[in-house]
Design a protein around this motif. Structure first.
Motif, PDB file in Angstrom:
ATOM      1  N   ILE A  65       0.857  -1.180   0.000  1.00  0.00           N
ATOM      2  CA  ILE A  65       0.000   0.000   0.000  1.00  0.00           C
ATOM      3  C   ILE A  65       0.896   1.233   0.000  1.00  0.00           C
ATOM      4  N   ASP A  66       0.664   2.121  -0.952  1.00  0.00           N
ATOM      5  CA  ASP A  66       1.326   3.422  -0.938  1.00  0.00           C
ATOM      6  C   ASP A  66       0.450   4.376  -0.131  1.00  0.00           C
ATOM      7  N   LYS A  67       0.938   4.784   1.041  1.00  0.00           N
ATOM      8  CA  LYS A  67       0.215   5.766   1.851  1.00  0.00           C
ATOM      9  C   LYS A  67       0.858   7.120   1.630  1.00  0.00           C
ATOM     10  N   ARG A  69       1.910   8.192  -1.052  1.00  0.00           N
ATOM     11  CA  ARG A  69       2.993   7.893  -1.993  1.00  0.00           C
ATOM     12  C   ARG A  69       4.208   7.228  -1.346  1.00  0.00           C
ATOM     13  N   THR A  94      -4.106   9.343   1.577  1.00  0.00           N
ATOM     14  CA  THR A  94      -4.415   8.669   0.320  1.00  0.00           C
ATOM     15  C   THR A  94      -3.744   7.303   0.345  1.00  0.00           C
ATOM     16  N   CYS A  95      -4.473   6.273  -0.051  1.00  0.00           N
ATOM     17  CA  CYS A  95      -3.955   4.906   0.013  1.00  0.00           C
ATOM     18  C   CYS A  95      -4.191   4.197  -1.318  1.00  0.00           C
ATOM     19  N   ARG A  96      -3.120   3.647  -1.860  1.00  0.00           N
ATOM     20  CA  ARG A  96      -3.215   2.860  -3.096  1.00  0.00           C
ATOM     21  C   ARG A  96      -2.730   1.446  -2.811  1.00  0.00           C
ATOM     22  N   TYR A  98      -1.933  -2.413  -4.079  1.00  0.00           N
ATOM     23  CA  TYR A  98      -1.584  -3.079  -5.335  1.00  0.00           C
ATOM     24  C   TYR A  98      -0.822  -4.376  -5.077  1.00  0.00           C
ATOM     25  N   THR A 107      -5.374  -3.402  -8.384  1.00  0.00           N
ATOM     26  CA  THR A 107      -5.191  -2.144  -7.665  1.00  0.00           C
ATOM     27  C   THR A 107      -6.513  -1.625  -7.095  1.00  0.00           C
ATOM     28  N   TYR A 109      -7.861   2.194  -4.866  1.00  0.00           N
ATOM     29  CA  TYR A 109      -7.439   3.507  -4.373  1.00  0.00           C
ATOM     30  C   TYR A 109      -8.539   4.101  -3.506  1.00  0.00           C
ATOM     31  N   THR A 110      -8.129   4.775  -2.423  1.00  0.00           N
ATOM     32  CA  THR A 110      -9.115   5.423  -1.567  1.00  0.00           C
ATOM     33  C   THR A 110      -8.489   6.589  -0.814  1.00  0.00           C
ATOM     34  N   LYS A 235      -9.543  -2.562  -9.580  1.00  0.00           N
ATOM     35  CA  LYS A 235      -9.191  -2.774 -10.981  1.00  0.00           C
ATOM     36  C   LYS A 235      -8.550  -4.147 -11.141  1.00  0.00           C
TER      37      LYS A 235
END
Length: 257
Positions: A65-67, A69, A94-96, A98, A107, A109-110, A235
């Motif tokens: 997870i990118d928190k 970035r 922001t959290c991505r 993947y 992926t 995102y939220t 996705k």
């Protein structure tokens, strides 16, 4: 030449039908990120055996997870759960999410919403007659601040431990959490007579949720088992990865007169 084309069409049609019968399995994600908490994500896969659909855990995935970035690695904890208790979530993050699965990158995102404020409940008690149709109050009313018109839902959970007592006059016929439909308003209510199953202590919590979670809430069957067919923000997969924030917890006691 015509015979060759016909043969090729038959083969192609057979391949398509075979693909429809055995589609490429996709990952099913169930993940909620909340302020002040570590991260725990469940990842499974649906396996169809005859008329029965079963969710099986996916292990050995490289989940990150990118928190804001900054990448964080989630460790496999067993039973499809990937977690990083040291990755603490804050409002506005922001959290991505993947990971790779079946040759593609899955992926989600939220953005983590701010905490709800101004939450009130019209009563701290609900009382029933042991035998009869009398209950007080007949309606629980909730209010909260909502200038930005964001989605909120109220959830009531029984928190008694040990030997819990079933409410004799209950009309729900099943043990379940009580919740209000997601709303963009600043208030909601529930009738008490037909909703409570257990006596004793309950927690009342207001959840601020995002549109993708509100859509899932409104599905006829929004259980984890049904995430494969529900609307998704994942996705190349199914399920949900979304931010959720909660209010301070209110206390409610259900008892007899």
């Amino acid at each position: 030449m015509r015979k060759i084309i016909i043969v090729l069409m038959v083969i192609l049609n057979s391949c398509i039908k075979q693909s429809e019968r055995n589609p490429v399995p996709q990952a099913i994600v169930e993940g909620y990120v909340s302020p002040g908490k570590g991260v725990s994500i469940k990842i499974t896969q649906e396996i169809t055996a005859g008329a029965i659909d079963t969710l099986i855990p996916l292990n050995d995935l490289k989940v990150k997870i990118d928190k804001n970035r900054v990448p964080y690695t989630l460790s496999y904890m067993g039973k499809g759960i990937y977690a990083n208790p040291d990755m603490v979530i804050s409002e506005g993050d922001t959290c991505r999410l993947y990971f790779g699965y079946n040759g593609v990158e899955v992926t989600g995102y939220t953005i983590v919403p701010t905490r709800p404020t101004g939450f009130t409940c019209s009563s701290q008690t609900v009382k029933y007659k042991a035998w009869g149709n009398s209950v007080s109050p007949e309606l629980l009313e909730f209010t909260w601040d909502n200038r930005e018109m964001e989605y909120h839902t109220v959830i009531i959970k029984n928190v008694e431990t040990g030997n819990r007592q079933v409410l004799i006059a209950n009309h729900t016929k099943k043990d379940h959490n009580i919740f209000t439909a997601p709303s963009l308003e600043h208030k909601a209510s529930i009738p008490t007579y037909e909703n409570f199953f257990w006596l004793g202590k309950h927690e009342v919590i207001l959840y601020k949720i995002l549109p993708e979670y509100a859509i899932l809430f409104n599905e006829p069957d929004n259980s984890s088992q049904n995430l494969v067919s529900a609307p998704t923000n994942i996705k190349h997969g199914h399920g949900i990865f979304t931010g959720v924030s909660t209010s301070d917890t209110l206390q409610l006691t259900v008892s007899y007169f």
